[in-house]
Enzyme design. Structure first.
Site, PDB file in Angstrom:
ATOM      1  N   LYS A  74       0.887  -1.176   0.000  1.00  0.00           N
ATOM      2  CA  LYS A  74       0.000   0.000   0.000  1.00  0.00           C
ATOM      3  C   LYS A  74       0.918   1.218   0.000  1.00  0.00           C
ATOM      4  O   LYS A  74       1.370   1.669   1.038  1.00  0.00           O
ATOM      5  CB  LYS A  74      -0.878  -0.018   1.267  1.00  0.00           C
ATOM      6  CG  LYS A  74      -2.203   0.697   1.150  1.00  0.00           C
ATOM      7  CD  LYS A  74      -2.132   2.169   0.785  1.00  0.00           C
ATOM      8  CE  LYS A  74      -1.794   3.087   1.934  1.00  0.00           C
ATOM      9  NZ  LYS A  74      -1.564   4.480   1.504  1.00  0.00           N
ATOM     10  N   GLU A 120       9.118   1.592  10.952  1.00  0.00           N
ATOM     11  CA  GLU A 120      10.203   2.546  10.652  1.00  0.00           C
ATOM     12  C   GLU A 120       9.563   3.929  10.703  1.00  0.00           C
ATOM     13  O   GLU A 120       8.851   4.312   9.783  1.00  0.00           O
ATOM     14  CB  GLU A 120      10.792   2.273   9.260  1.00  0.00           C
ATOM     15  CG  GLU A 120      11.510   0.948   9.136  1.00  0.00           C
ATOM     16  CD  GLU A 120      12.876   0.938   9.807  1.00  0.00           C
ATOM     17  OE1 GLU A 120      13.311   1.990  10.313  1.00  0.00           O
ATOM     18  OE2 GLU A 120      13.499  -0.136   9.837  1.00  0.00           O
ATOM     19  N   CYS A 150      13.711  10.842   6.883  1.00  0.00           N
ATOM     20  CA  CYS A 150      13.610  10.470   8.296  1.00  0.00           C
ATOM     21  C   CYS A 150      14.948  10.634   9.006  1.00  0.00           C
ATOM     22  O   CYS A 150      14.997  10.885  10.203  1.00  0.00           O
ATOM     23  CB  CYS A 150      13.129   9.030   8.417  1.00  0.00           C
ATOM     24  SG  CYS A 150      14.136   7.894   7.441  1.00  0.00           S
ATOM     25  N   GLU A 171       9.672  16.577  14.082  1.00  0.00           N
ATOM     26  CA  GLU A 171      10.426  16.326  12.863  1.00  0.00           C
ATOM     27  C   GLU A 171      10.128  17.463  11.886  1.00  0.00           C
ATOM     28  O   GLU A 171       8.963  17.665  11.526  1.00  0.00           O
ATOM     29  CB  GLU A 171       9.909  15.001  12.314  1.00  0.00           C
ATOM     30  CG  GLU A 171      10.824  14.320  11.396  1.00  0.00           C
ATOM     31  CD  GLU A 171      10.230  13.008  10.911  1.00  0.00           C
ATOM     32  OE1 GLU A 171       9.006  12.787  10.982  1.00  0.00           O
ATOM     33  OE2 GLU A 171      11.015  12.193  10.434  1.00  0.00           O
TER      34      GLU A 171
HETATM   35  P1  NAD Z   1       2.294   9.007   7.095  1.00  0.00           P
HETATM   36  O1  NAD Z   1       2.383   8.349   8.408  1.00  0.00           O
HETATM   37  O2  NAD Z   1       1.342  10.116   6.913  1.00  0.00           O
HETATM   38  O3  NAD Z   1       1.918   7.939   5.962  1.00  0.00           O
HETATM   39  C1  NAD Z   1       2.701   6.782   5.722  1.00  0.00           C
HETATM   40  C2  NAD Z   1       1.850   5.784   4.975  1.00  0.00           C
HETATM   41  O4  NAD Z   1       0.772   5.397   5.823  1.00  0.00           O
HETATM   42  C3  NAD Z   1       1.210   6.313   3.686  1.00  0.00           C
HETATM   43  O5  NAD Z   1       1.162   5.278   2.732  1.00  0.00           O
HETATM   44  C4  NAD Z   1      -0.199   6.652   4.128  1.00  0.00           C
HETATM   45  O6  NAD Z   1      -1.126   6.597   3.070  1.00  0.00           O
HETATM   46  C5  NAD Z   1      -0.425   5.514   5.099  1.00  0.00           C
HETATM   47  N1  NAD Z   1      -1.517   5.714   6.044  1.00  0.00           N
HETATM   48  C6  NAD Z   1      -1.888   6.826   6.699  1.00  0.00           C
HETATM   49  N2  NAD Z   1      -2.983   6.567   7.460  1.00  0.00           N
HETATM   50  C7  NAD Z   1      -3.286   5.264   7.274  1.00  0.00           C
HETATM   51  C8  NAD Z   1      -4.308   4.397   7.755  1.00  0.00           C
HETATM   52  N3  NAD Z   1      -5.250   4.806   8.581  1.00  0.00           N
HETATM   53  N4  NAD Z   1      -4.304   3.117   7.329  1.00  0.00           N
HETATM   54  C9  NAD Z   1      -3.360   2.675   6.465  1.00  0.00           C
HETATM   55  N5  NAD Z   1      -2.390   3.442   5.969  1.00  0.00           N
HETATM   56  C10 NAD Z   1      -2.349   4.722   6.377  1.00  0.00           C
HETATM   57  O7  NAD Z   1       3.774   9.448   6.711  1.00  0.00           O
HETATM   58  P2  NAD Z   1       4.248  10.251   5.431  1.00  0.00           P
HETATM   59  O8  NAD Z   1       3.894  11.689   5.576  1.00  0.00           O
HETATM   60  O9  NAD Z   1       3.829   9.540   4.200  1.00  0.00           O
HETATM   61  O10 NAD Z   1       5.837  10.073   5.538  1.00  0.00           O
HETATM   62  C11 NAD Z   1       6.646  10.872   6.319  1.00  0.00           C
HETATM   63  C12 NAD Z   1       7.011  10.167   7.613  1.00  0.00           C
HETATM   64  O11 NAD Z   1       7.629   8.919   7.330  1.00  0.00           O
HETATM   65  C13 NAD Z   1       8.020  10.936   8.438  1.00  0.00           C
HETATM   66  O12 NAD Z   1       7.658  10.905   9.781  1.00  0.00           O
HETATM   67  C14 NAD Z   1       9.311  10.151   8.217  1.00  0.00           C
HETATM   68  O13 NAD Z   1      10.268  10.268   9.248  1.00  0.00           O
HETATM   69  C15 NAD Z   1       8.790   8.771   8.130  1.00  0.00           C
HETATM   70  N6  NAD Z   1       9.775   7.908   7.481  1.00  0.00           N
HETATM   71  C16 NAD Z   1      10.477   7.045   8.255  1.00  0.00           C
HETATM   72  C17 NAD Z   1      11.454   6.255   7.676  1.00  0.00           C
HETATM   73  C18 NAD Z   1      12.275   5.306   8.500  1.00  0.00           C
HETATM   74  O14 NAD Z   1      12.964   4.478   7.923  1.00  0.00           O
HETATM   75  N7  NAD Z   1      12.247   5.383   9.815  1.00  0.00           N
HETATM   76  C19 NAD Z   1      11.691   6.346   6.315  1.00  0.00           C
HETATM   77  C20 NAD Z   1      10.938   7.242   5.556  1.00  0.00           C
HETATM   78  C21 NAD Z   1       9.981   8.024   6.153  1.00  0.00           C
END
Ligand code: NAD
Length: 486
Positions: A179, A257, A291, A388
């Site tokens: 997804k 992550e 991240c 962040e």
């Molecule tokens: P997000 O949490 O908004 O979304 C991540 C994913 O979750 C997306 O695919 C989104 O559609 C999905 N999602 C959101 N709500 C959901 C639900 N209710 N059910 C199922 N899926 C759902 O994060 P973002 O804005 O896409 O990404 C940025 C974040 O990701 C930052 O906090 C960043 O640090 C983190 N990140 C972490 C790593 C790591 O390796 N630790 C790597 C990349 C990004």
């Protein structure tokens, strides 16, 4: 820039095979640089998700029984196809995500390296025999594929976040429902198309696409369906916690992550030029939307003034523009809301005593473009130091002693990456042991490799990607006690 292999620009999702939403509805994928639609994809929900899980479960019975050689050969062919198509894949990524074309090519090539590495790692012996506690017994510990997994990924690294999960999963013998972020689904779809071209049997990987409104419906099914054995989630800490609570109701394995708040420390004894180069890269790469991006910078007082002057000069040289233009250093942010966040952070910091050294406002190119910004005199109470930033804003604090800076650096709920620059051998050991983070960049910011485990302490996550640890995340451990052998 044009896409030569037009088939890579997908307009359908993959559930077993290419398909539309059951009700034929679609949603738009937007280019953050131009705010124009670059394509439409099926707007799927719970019914399509259930179907994808059923298909992945059927495919699992076949995939887990293949030889490791069979699986590894497909991974290797897939990696080759990705490298052959890297320029087209990079254009698709830059169009939907905004990062510079150079960064997109780098991400695509790096993503393929996870396939190379896990194609080999899957062949290493895993498991052991142990001395038994009775004379007529043998003890055997084996690793088995975990089953069907769901991978939920963010928009900031549209290829890498999928590939670093899917490569070990497939190598271990699992099947996966992907997804991707609703903002960047075109890159993952193009990658999975190439997997099928490389010979991956249909059903082993599915990609469900859906807009922001439908995402929770997809998430509810993935986190509750009894045929999903594992959720691997990469995204914000808040979403990760919410999904983990749901997944725990059926005790699914999880790897998380999550967000980071990386400190970047420069001691008086550091190589200043190396630290400056590292800081520019770790802060402004991907417009600060990583991240592991530097979030808080700590400079020791002896070099503070000199460092700041040199740093500002470098920041002011960064060229902002459409990522598709070859000479651009920094593309747009993912959305207009992301620019609004930056404005709020800057306002809060200046109200609390921050000193704006450069930038500070939206770039003249458009609403989602932001000037590379630096604020000095930062402190822990300021919003961008607590959370962040995920944008091109550097928050700088001056510090006195090693003891003081360790406390400041560890003062966060996150613990993903931490960087420090020092040429003192003894200090290096002390500081790297004292920092509460899963990844330490010591006189370097380029630590990425599929060979090493990537993941965080504290609320930055659970589990590791990459390395042998990444494969074990997709396996169950079985203990067999074999009796009556005398
Ligand atoms: P997000 O949490 O908004 O979304 C991540 C994913 O979750 C997306 O695919 C989104 O559609 C999905 N999602 C959101 N709500 C959901 C639900 N209710 N059910 C199922 N899926 C759902 O994060 P973002 O804005 O896409 O990404 C940025 C974040 O990701 C930052 O906090 C960043 O640090 C983190 N990140 C972490 C790593 C790591 O390796 N630790 C790597 C990349 C990004």
């Amino acid at each position: 820039m044009i896409i030569k292999n037009k088939d890579l620009l997908c307009s359908k999702a993959i559930i077993g095979d290419w398909c539309n939403a059951f009700d034929k509805s679609t949603f738009n994928i937007m280019n953050p640089a131009t705010n124009e639609s670059i394509g439409t994809l099926p707007n799927m929900g719970e019914h399509e998700t259930i179907k994808a899980i059923e298909i992945a479960n059927e495919a699992f019975q076949m995939w887990k029984n293949q030889t490791v050689d069979f699986r590894s050969n497909i991974l290797r062919s897939w990696a080759e196809l990705i490298r052959e198509n890297k320029d087209d894949l990079a254009v698709i990524m830059t169009m939907e995500q905004g990062k510079t074309i150079k960064e997109s090519i780098g991400e695509i090539v790096y993503s393929a390296s996870f396939l190379d590495w896990y194609a080999e790692e899957a062949q290493r012996p895993i498991g052991r025999m142990m001395p038994a506690h009775q004379t007529d017994q043998k003890i055997l510990i084996t690793h088995e594929p975990l089953g069907v997994g769901a991978t939920i990924t963010p928009w900031n690294f549209p290829a890498l976040m999928v590939m670093r999960e899917v490569a070990p999963a497939l190598a271990a013998g699992c099947t996966v429902v992907i997804k991707p972020s609703e903002l960047t689904p075109l890159t993952p779809l193009a990658l999975v198309k190439l997997a099928i071209d490389a010979g991956l049997p249909l059903g082993v990987l599915s990609v469900i696409t859906g807009d922001k409104k439908n995402t929770p419906k997809i998430g509810d099914v993935l986190t509750s369906h009894l045929k999903i054995n594992k959720i691997s989630f990469t995204g914000s800490t808040a979403t990760g916690i919410m999904l983990a609570k749901k997944a725990m109701e059926s005790v699914k394995k999880m790897s998380l992550e999550l967000g980071g708040n990386a400190p970047f420390i420069v001691f008086d004894d550091a190589d200043i030029d190396a630290a400056l180069t590292g800081l520019i890269s770790s802060k402004y790469r991907n417009s600060g939307q990583a991240c592991v991006a530097t979030n808080r910078v700590f400079i020791q007082k002896g070099i503070y003034n000199d460092f700041i002057v040199k740093f500002i000069k470098k920041v002011e040289l960064l060229k902002v523009g459409n990522g598709l233009d070859a000479d651009v250093d920094m593309g747009p942010l993912i959305s207009i809301e992301a620019s609004e966040n930056m404005e709020n952070y800057i306002k809060d910091s200046l109200l609390k005593g921050g000193e704006l050294l450069t930038g500070g406002k939206r770039h003249k190119l458009g609403k989602s473009f932001f000037e590379p910004t630096v604020i000095a005199n930062a402190s822990d109470e300021m919003m961008p130091c607590q959370c962040e930033i995920f944008g091109p804003l550097t928050m700088i604090q001056k510090f006195d002693s090693e003891e003081e800076v360790i406390k400041l650096a560890n003062n966060s709920i996150h613990g993903l990456a931490a960087y420090f620059y020092s040429n003192d051998r003894k200090r290096s050991w002390r500081v790297s042991e004292a920092l509460k983070a899963g990844i330490i960049g010591e006189n370097t910011v380029s630590f990425s490799t599929p060979r090493a485990p990537f993941g965080g302490y504290k609320q930055s996550g659970i589990g590791r990607n990459g390395g042998s640890e990444g494969l074990v995340e997709w396996q169950e451990v079985k203990y067999r006690c074999i009796g009556d052998l005398n």
